[in-house]
Design a protein around this motif. Structure first.
Motif, PDB file in Angstrom:
ATOM      1  N   ILE A  50       0.831  -1.205   0.000  1.00  0.00           N
ATOM      2  CA  ILE A  50       0.000   0.000   0.000  1.00  0.00           C
ATOM      3  C   ILE A  50       0.860   1.248   0.000  1.00  0.00           C
ATOM      4  CG2 ILE A  50      -1.711   1.302   1.321  1.00  0.00           C
ATOM      5  CD1 ILE A  50      -2.597  -1.401   2.497  1.00  0.00           C
ATOM      6  N   THR A  51       1.890   1.247   0.842  1.00  0.00           N
ATOM      7  CA  THR A  51       2.779   2.391   0.966  1.00  0.00           C
ATOM      8  C   THR A  51       4.041   1.916   1.673  1.00  0.00           C
ATOM      9  OG1 THR A  51       2.950   4.697   1.724  1.00  0.00           O
ATOM     10  CG2 THR A  51       1.741   3.171   3.154  1.00  0.00           C
ATOM     11  N   HIS A  52       4.850   2.851   2.148  1.00  0.00           N
ATOM     12  CA  HIS A  52       6.098   2.495   2.833  1.00  0.00           C
ATOM     13  C   HIS A  52       6.222   3.336   4.096  1.00  0.00           C
ATOM     14  CE1 HIS A  52      10.303   1.410   3.431  1.00  0.00           C
ATOM     15  NE2 HIS A  52      10.197   0.544   2.430  1.00  0.00           N
ATOM     16  N   SER A  53       6.870   2.761   5.097  1.00  0.00           N
ATOM     17  CA  SER A  53       6.925   3.408   6.405  1.00  0.00           C
ATOM     18  C   SER A  53       8.158   4.269   6.624  1.00  0.00           C
ATOM     19  CB  SER A  53       6.882   2.336   7.506  1.00  0.00           C
ATOM     20  OG  SER A  53       8.006   1.466   7.406  1.00  0.00           O
ATOM     21  N   GLU A  54       9.016   4.434   5.606  1.00  0.00           N
ATOM     22  CA  GLU A  54      10.247   5.190   5.813  1.00  0.00           C
ATOM     23  C   GLU A  54       9.947   6.669   6.019  1.00  0.00           C
ATOM     24  OE1 GLU A  54      12.570   4.447   2.368  1.00  0.00           O
ATOM     25  OE2 GLU A  54      11.386   5.721   1.061  1.00  0.00           O
ATOM     26  N   PRO A  55      10.904   7.444   6.567  1.00  0.00           N
ATOM     27  CA  PRO A  55      10.687   8.873   6.813  1.00  0.00           C
ATOM     28  C   PRO A  55      10.275   9.623   5.557  1.00  0.00           C
ATOM     29  CG  PRO A  55      12.684   8.121   7.906  1.00  0.00           C
ATOM     30  CD  PRO A  55      12.220   6.980   7.048  1.00  0.00           C
ATOM     31  N   PHE A  94      -0.255  -3.585   8.359  1.00  0.00           N
ATOM     32  CA  PHE A  94       0.931  -3.841   9.171  1.00  0.00           C
ATOM     33  C   PHE A  94       2.178  -3.494   8.367  1.00  0.00           C
ATOM     34  CE2 PHE A  94       0.538  -7.724   6.718  1.00  0.00           C
ATOM     35  CZ  PHE A  94       1.848  -8.138   6.493  1.00  0.00           C
ATOM     36  N   VAL A  95       3.274  -3.254   9.081  1.00  0.00           N
ATOM     37  CA  VAL A  95       4.550  -2.924   8.453  1.00  0.00           C
ATOM     38  C   VAL A  95       5.404  -4.177   8.404  1.00  0.00           C
ATOM     39  CG1 VAL A  95       6.628  -1.497   8.567  1.00  0.00           C
ATOM     40  CG2 VAL A  95       4.419  -0.563   9.323  1.00  0.00           C
ATOM     41  N   GLY A  96       5.837  -4.564   7.210  1.00  0.00           N
ATOM     42  CA  GLY A  96       6.679  -5.735   7.046  1.00  0.00           C
ATOM     43  C   GLY A  96       8.120  -5.447   7.426  1.00  0.00           C
ATOM     44  N   SER A  97       8.938  -6.474   7.415  1.00  0.00           N
ATOM     45  CA  SER A  97      10.345  -6.330   7.812  1.00  0.00           C
ATOM     46  C   SER A  97      11.108  -5.387   6.908  1.00  0.00           C
ATOM     47  CB  SER A  97      11.019  -7.709   7.821  1.00  0.00           C
ATOM     48  OG  SER A  97      10.932  -8.313   6.536  1.00  0.00           O
ATOM     49  N   SER A  98      10.653  -5.230   5.659  1.00  0.00           N
ATOM     50  CA  SER A  98      11.316  -4.337   4.703  1.00  0.00           C
ATOM     51  C   SER A  98      10.879  -2.886   4.857  1.00  0.00           C
ATOM     52  CB  SER A  98      11.012  -4.801   3.274  1.00  0.00           C
ATOM     53  OG  SER A  98       9.622  -4.687   3.009  1.00  0.00           O
ATOM     54  N   GLY A  99       9.905  -2.640   5.741  1.00  0.00           N
ATOM     55  CA  GLY A  99       9.356  -1.292   5.880  1.00  0.00           C
ATOM     56  C   GLY A  99       8.134  -1.062   5.017  1.00  0.00           C
ATOM     57  N   ARG A 100       7.821  -2.018   4.157  1.00  0.00           N
ATOM     58  CA  ARG A 100       6.641  -1.885   3.318  1.00  0.00           C
ATOM     59  C   ARG A 100       5.372  -2.104   4.147  1.00  0.00           C
ATOM     60  NH1 ARG A 100       8.284  -5.166  -2.242  1.00  0.00           N
ATOM     61  NH2 ARG A 100      10.304  -4.126  -2.576  1.00  0.00           N
ATOM     62  N   ASP A 401       3.546  12.077 -16.131  1.00  0.00           N
ATOM     63  CA  ASP A 401       4.949  11.801 -16.448  1.00  0.00           C
ATOM     64  C   ASP A 401       5.778  11.697 -15.165  1.00  0.00           C
ATOM     65  OD1 ASP A 401       7.422  11.566 -17.674  1.00  0.00           O
ATOM     66  OD2 ASP A 401       7.628  13.719 -18.022  1.00  0.00           O
ATOM     67  N   TRP A 402       5.783  10.496 -14.586  1.00  0.00           N
ATOM     68  CA  TRP A 402       6.564  10.253 -13.374  1.00  0.00           C
ATOM     69  C   TRP A 402       6.817   8.761 -13.259  1.00  0.00           C
ATOM     70  CZ3 TRP A 402       4.519   7.397  -9.067  1.00  0.00           C
ATOM     71  CH2 TRP A 402       3.184   7.002  -9.221  1.00  0.00           C
ATOM     72  N   GLU A 403       7.673   8.384 -12.364  1.00  0.00           N
ATOM     73  CA  GLU A 403       7.887   6.976 -12.048  1.00  0.00           C
ATOM     74  C   GLU A 403       8.472   6.875 -10.654  1.00  0.00           C
ATOM     75  OE1 GLU A 403      10.975   4.988 -14.417  1.00  0.00           O
ATOM     76  OE2 GLU A 403      11.676   6.971 -15.025  1.00  0.00           O
ATOM     77  N   ALA A 404       8.315   5.709 -10.073  1.00  0.00           N
ATOM     78  CA  ALA A 404       8.833   5.426  -8.733  1.00  0.00           C
ATOM     79  C   ALA A 404       9.068   3.933  -8.646  1.00  0.00           C
ATOM     80  CB  ALA A 404       7.851   5.883  -7.657  1.00  0.00           C
ATOM     81  N   PRO A 405       9.938   3.493  -7.748  1.00  0.00           N
ATOM     82  CA  PRO A 405      10.165   2.049  -7.600  1.00  0.00           C
ATOM     83  C   PRO A 405       8.982   1.370  -6.939  1.00  0.00           C
ATOM     84  CG  PRO A 405      11.397   3.251  -5.929  1.00  0.00           C
ATOM     85  CD  PRO A 405      10.816   4.278  -6.857  1.00  0.00           C
ATOM     86  N   THR A 406       8.971   0.049  -7.014  1.00  0.00           N
ATOM     87  CA  THR A 406       7.956  -0.715  -6.306  1.00  0.00           C
ATOM     88  C   THR A 406       8.232  -0.639  -4.805  1.00  0.00           C
ATOM     89  OG1 THR A 406       9.306  -2.712  -6.530  1.00  0.00           O
ATOM     90  CG2 THR A 406       7.654  -2.317  -8.225  1.00  0.00           C
ATOM     91  N   GLY A 407       7.286  -1.086  -4.008  1.00  0.00           N
ATOM     92  CA  GLY A 407       7.467  -1.060  -2.566  1.00  0.00           C
ATOM     93  C   GLY A 407       6.449  -0.192  -1.868  1.00  0.00           C
ATOM     94  N   GLY A 408       5.376   0.194  -2.585  1.00  0.00           N
ATOM     95  CA  GLY A 408       4.335   1.039  -2.010  1.00  0.00           C
ATOM     96  C   GLY A 408       4.330   2.446  -2.557  1.00  0.00           C
TER      97      GLY A 408
END
Length: 431
Positions: A50-55, A94-100, A401-408
């Motif tokens: 869904i998203t990522h938990s990083e700052p 929930f937040v997985g071990s990868s922060g995802r 016109d944008w792109e982002a990596p996978t991971g939320g």
């Protein structure tokens, strides 16, 4: 209140529809396929990020050259707000071990089902099997007429405002086919060519290596590449996003992760993260050398010492396995990418393990990519995401016109842009 048409029933269009109907507008969602969110469902088949938990600072930087534009949109729907929105549908996260961040059930279907039920209760009208054919006569005026191919033949509607959320150009069978590109080009909309993003890359493997290693993961490795200096590639007709990529440092940071060996080349998490840089270098130079540290937990000195250690009667492959744990895919890659002469020199072999060169020559086809770069350029939009030369027509989602990596980051970005476009419609209609 106004009548608003949303074209595209993916997450960007659905989010726009929700915000607009909550503002009191009458909303019709037009979708070419028989059901909503088909690519969204496929993306969540292996576990929905869904998203990522990083700052927030690191999160926003994931949008590369478009980070400034997305900073504004993410302010309206950041990772925390998106998790709260999901929980508002009765789905825990929930937040997985990868922060995802994942929904508790890991799948997209329960979320989409709850969302569609809520939208219907909010009186959002869905018109499925309605493929957008473009604008009708008078395009460019204050109100745009929209043409659709429907089960009952061609129909036309003239809403007070429009949100285009038609997706990118990958996974065409799920509806994200890029067919809108020439329709907007005809209207003079500023567009960048659609390019594969978060996809695989090709190299020429031997048949022996394919038979032995295709389908296997390469784990515990570090990846990096070098790029052509920007001055050497001036005037190639690239988008603003690609130009910003060109201006970046020639040497990318080491990325630790894993990838998958395929019969065509490489794909998977680490490759997707580097995909923009890899793709742009191939477009500039015809190929790119990806370097792989097969032993990131060992120093170069340690590797050389182990390779140089006397092996007695043991074969070199047995020696490398026992001293450094090099076997399977890693051993196969060494044989595939290094010359026979290199194996006779301990220093060269050790250096190859710490910086194994893999030459990639092409991107896999765009329809195989998870997402696409290119599309409607922000320079042709207002800050509210309205097309400057098409009053009342707003854009959202992957068609921008944008792109982002996978991971939320992709889903969060898509949904944030859908909300931003709807807020833009509200502002425009109130003037």
């Amino acid at each position: 209140m106004a009548n608003v048409a949303v074209i595209g029933a993916g997450p960007a269009g659905l989010m726009a529809a929700e915000v607009l109907t909550q503002a009191g507008h009458t909303v019709q969602v037009f979708e070419a396929k028989p059901s909503a969110g088909r690519k969204f469902l496929m993306a969540g088949r292996g576990g929905l990020n869904i998203t990522h938990s990083e700052p927030a600072e690191r999160f926003n930087a994931r949008y590369g050259a478009r980070a400034p534009e997305f900073a504004a949109m993410l302010a309206g729907l950041n990772a925390t707000a998106l998790r709260e929105w999901v929980q508002g549908l009765g789905i825990e996260t929930f937040v997985g071990s990868s922060g995802r961040v994942f929904p508790a059930e890991m799948k997209a279907a329960p979320l989409l089902r709850a969302w569609m039920q809520r939208l219907r209760k909010q009186n959002v009208q869905f018109l499925m099997r309605h493929r957008w054919l473009g604008f009708g006569p008078g395009c460019g005026s204050q109100k745009q007429t929209l043409r659709f191919e429907s089960p009952k033949g061609e129909v036309a509607v003239t809403p007070d405002a429009v949100v285009l959320a038609l997706g990118g150009g990958s996974w065409a069978r799920l509806g994200s086919d890029g067919a809108w590109w020439p329709l907007l080009q005809q209207q003079g909309v500023q567009l960048a060519p659609l390019l594969p993003s978060n996809g695989g890359f090709e190299t020429k493997w031997s048949q022996h290596f394919i038979d032995q290693c295709a389908g296997q993961p390469l784990k515990t490795a570090e990846f990096w590449l070098t790029t052509t200096p920007a001055k050497a590639i001036k005037g190639r007709g690239k988008s603003a996003k690609a130009a910003a990529t060109q201006a970046a440092a020639a040497h990318t940071a080491h990325l630790r992760g894993e990838c998958l060996i395929t019969e065509h080349g490489l794909e998977g998490g680490a490759i997707y993260t580097l995909s923009a840089a890899l793709r742009d270098e191939i477009l500039r130079s015809g190929s790119v050398t990806l370097y792989v540290d097969l032993l990131p937990d060992h120093t170069a000195e340690k590797v050389l010492a182990e390779v140089s250690h006397p092996r007695g009667t043991r074969s070199l492959s047995s020696h490398l396995r026992s001293r450094l744990g090099v076997h399977g895919v890693k051993a196969g890659l060494l044989r595939e990418c290094l010359s026979a002469e290199t194996f006779k020199d301990a220093a060269q072999l050790a250096a190859g393990m710490k910086a194994l060169p893999i030459v990639l020559t092409a991107c896999r086809p765009i329809d195989e990519a998870i997402s696409t770069a290119g599309g409607v350029q922000f320079e042709g939009l207002t800050q509210q995401l309205m097309i400057k030369n098409l009053p009342g027509v707003f854009c959202a989602g992957e068609m921008l016109d944008w792109e982002a990596p996978t991971g939320g980051y992709l889903i969060n970005g898509v949904m944030a842009s859908g909300k931003a476009a709807a807020v833009g419609v509200n502002e425009w209609l109130s003037n």
